[in-house]
Design an enzyme around this catalytic site. Structure first.
Site, PDB file in Angstrom:
ATOM      1  N   ASP A 232     -20.266 -22.610 -51.960  1.00  0.00           N
ATOM      2  CA  ASP A 232     -19.691 -23.662 -51.127  1.00  0.00           C
ATOM      3  C   ASP A 232     -20.589 -24.016 -49.943  1.00  0.00           C
ATOM      4  O   ASP A 232     -21.082 -23.128 -49.235  1.00  0.00           O
ATOM      5  CB  ASP A 232     -18.323 -23.194 -50.613  1.00  0.00           C
ATOM      6  CG  ASP A 232     -17.661 -24.207 -49.707  1.00  0.00           C
ATOM      7  OD1 ASP A 232     -17.327 -25.305 -50.191  1.00  0.00           O
ATOM      8  OD2 ASP A 232     -17.494 -23.909 -48.500  1.00  0.00           O
TER       9      ASP A 232
ATOM     10  N   GLU B  79     -23.391 -26.206 -53.591  1.00  0.00           N
ATOM     11  CA  GLU B  79     -22.848 -27.454 -53.047  1.00  0.00           C
ATOM     12  C   GLU B  79     -23.568 -27.715 -51.735  1.00  0.00           C
ATOM     13  O   GLU B  79     -23.602 -26.850 -50.854  1.00  0.00           O
ATOM     14  CB  GLU B  79     -21.348 -27.361 -52.783  1.00  0.00           C
ATOM     15  CG  GLU B  79     -20.779 -28.688 -52.285  1.00  0.00           C
ATOM     16  CD  GLU B  79     -19.666 -28.556 -51.257  1.00  0.00           C
ATOM     17  OE1 GLU B  79     -19.095 -29.594 -50.894  1.00  0.00           O
ATOM     18  OE2 GLU B  79     -19.387 -27.434 -50.818  1.00  0.00           O
TER      19      GLU B  79
END
Length: 618
Positions: free
Chosen positions: A264, A301
């Site tokens: 993330d 990401e």
């Protein structure tokens, strides 16, 4: 490469007990309190670099325990594998060696075969558990999905959360079914031939139950993230912090048989050291691959469009396998909705769609109106399979004020055009749960914090976040259980004919992606994209393998005349494979004959997709 140090509570049948290891460099005394009928205090011995450890023969799988710092501060284990009750109470010993895996013959899929389905465990089924997902796996396999991606499952406060407020990264959320439930799900996925991607958060910790400050300098004031202090990856004592998160990643891959990790918001992992944390993580994952004989995948990401993440280490990169492309989503979303607020500013220009289809990024060294600066890097030397693309995901839906899915923002035929753009792109397609049939329930932001001041701060923060957008209405209360329940999938396609037709269309597109030689492993260099800006018609030609595939997308709301591009590669005749307007997909009807010549003039219905396959001469 740094030598790793085992942390947490590791049960060993050979040693007939559990080895506890805690990092607390400033503590003068560290004990483990075993929560037996008669409490047992286990003193830990100090070792190098601030680690404390001891073996206890009284601690077995299921034994609950806490860590006592300097005889005063009692906390859960920072590396707890399981929290039976809450983030504030005792941890439990887990034996990661005892699960009866049946996936010994499973081999991870090659990256280019990943067709990802992102889901949230708590809202994917009415029960909101790992085991309840198992019953739905045949549906996903029948759809054509090859990998499911779980939003974070690390222990968070309460029972309702997206997962990005996790505070115990090693502990599997108890309300989902804990580590046992996760292993059952992964094992079942592998039996169905599905890979499992897990979303992990190494850029911040949630605000409630975050007790890492009590143990040591896990955070640094050198940097700030949108969520508070940054984790300490390059300041004093950072070796142990890096070890903590690398051990976490290895646990998911080794002990839970996860196939891939989605990392993330890596742009908020701040590390100015000589070797970036992400590179070191990749090195240890490669070492694990050699040890266990399995391949693993790391997907980043990032909103920085920086190919350094996925460039090989010998070219100065971090060596990760793939990264998300926000640009791909933003171009399509802005084009079909007309939205230009917030981070959509500067997106939606027709020529950007052609560019993103062959270069993955729009901003690859260009000036961004939204960011007020030049950003991004060229993807020229990167493979198509290194980019994950989508038209919807948890962020882009859930971070809207009202959590509207694309099915609420555009009409039915446009949904089919967008699906085609994602699935027929040269990149790795990802669907967001329910997208395949046009789920009508929103996906909202929800929490279940226990602190009233924190709850109010979250409500205020959400209101502030929406000021950059021209959305009307009032955000649903994130703390309300009603908000959470509204976000559960309805699976209405089983009783809604139109939704069932959309799902059948998705299934056909995915089958085409799997079966067409030109799409088996697309090469960006042999994919040709041209946008007719005046009529909003995209020509996308896949020429990686014969027979070539020719895809036409009419994004306008009017009928458009078009002609196939005249090149050596597009010469000859073409067989019609799919028309999105067919009645089988709930459309107004087919308009093209079964075969077309290269010189044919086409009439494309409004908001439509036409897919042609080259007819090879014998």
């Amino acid at each position: 490469m740094a030598i790793l140090r085992e942390i947490g509570a590791h049960y060993s049948p050979e040693k007939k007990g559990t080895v506890f290891t805690v990092w607390a460099p400033f503590a003068k005394k560290v004990d483990v309190l075993l929560h037996k009928p008669e409490p047992i205090e286990v003193p830990l011995q100090r070792e190098a670099m601030g680690y404390w450890t001891a073996l206890s023969e009284f601690a077995n799988p299921g034994t609950r325990y806490t860590i006592l710092l300097d005889g005063e501060t009692e906390r859960p284990d920072p590396a707890s594998f399981y929290q039976p009750t809450t983030v504030h109470e005792a941890s439990a010993v887990v034996d990661h060696t005892s699960y009866a895996w049946t996936d010994k013959k499973w081999k991870n899929l090659p990256l280019h075969q990943y067709i990802i389905y992102e889901l949230h465990v708590g809202t994917f089924t009415p029960e909101g558990t790992f085991e309840s997902i198992i019953e739905r796996l045949p549906e996903l396999k029948e759809l054509g999905i090859t990998a499911i991606e779980l939003m974070p499952v690390a222990q968070f406060p309460g029972s309702r959360n997206w997962g990005y407020d996790g505070v115990l990264p090693f502990a599997v959320q108890n309300s989902y079914g804990g580590p046992e439930g996760l292993k059952k799900l992964v094992n079942a996925c592998h039996e169905q031939g599905l890979a499992v991607v897990l979303d992990v958060v190494y850029n911040h910790m949630g605000p409630e139950g975050n007790y890492l400050h009590d143990f040591g300098p896990y955070f640094t004031d050198k940097y700030k993230t949108p969520w508070g202090s940054a984790l300490n990856f390059d300041d004093n004592h950072s070796d142990a912090v890096r070890n903590y998160f690398i051990q976490n990643a290895l646990m998911w891959l080794r002990d839970c048989h996860i196939d891939a990790l989605r990392l993330d918001a890596v742009h908020a992992i701040y590390d100015m050291g000589a070797k970036h944390f992400l590179q070191e993580l990749q090195e240890h994952v490669q070492e694990l691959e050699e040890q266990v004989g399995r391949d693993f995948i790391l997907i980043a990401e990032s909103d920085l469009n920086d190919v350094r993440l996925i460039n090989p280490m010998e070219r100065g990169g971090y060596g990760l396998d793939a990264q998300w492309s926000d640009d791909f989503h933003h171009v399509i979303h802005a084009m079909v909705t007309g939205e230009q607020d917030g981070y959509y500013k500067g997106f939606g220009k027709p020529e950007q769609l052609a560019k993103v289809m062959t270069q993955a990024f729009v901003y690859d060294g260009l000036y961004s109106e939204h960011r007020h600066r030049t950003f991004g890097s060229s993807t020229e030397n990167n493979r198509a399979e290194q980019f994950v693309v989508c038209s919807q995901n948890h962020d882009q839906v859930g971070n809207r004020m009202l959590g509207e899915r694309l099915s609420d923002l555009v009409d039915f035929e446009t949904l089919k055009v967008v699906a085609g753009l994602v699935i027929l792109s040269p990149y790795l397609p990802m669907l967001f749960m329910g997208e395949e049939y046009g789920e009508q329930n929103p996906f909202l932001y929800f929490v279940s914090h226990g602190d009233e001041e924190l709850i109010e701060a979250v409500r205020k923060g959400r209101r502030e976040e929406f000021k950059a957008f021209a959305w009307q209405g009032e955000a649903p209360d994130p703390q309300s259980e009603k908000t959470f329940n509204r976000s559960k999938l309805s699976r209405s396609y089983t009783s809604n004919a139109r939704q069932n037709q959309l799902r059948a269309y998705y299934k056909q597109l995915i089958q085409l992606r799997k079966s067409a030689p030109a799409l088996s492993k697309p090469n960006k260099a042999t994919v040709h994209a041209r946008m007719e800006a005046h009529d909003r018609v995209l020509h996308l030609v896949h020429q990686t393998k014969e027979p070539h595939l020719y895809c036409l997308f009419n994004l306008s709301d009017t009928q458009q005349d078009a002609q196939l591009l005249r090149t050596q590669e597009t010469a000859g005749s073409w067989r019609v494979l799919l028309q999105s307007g067919a009645t089988a997909w709930g459309g107004p009807g087919e308009t093209q004959p079964d075969t077309l010549e290269q010189k044919a003039h086409l009439t494309l219905p409004p908001k439509s997709v036409l897919i042609l396959q080259q007819q090879l001469s014998r």
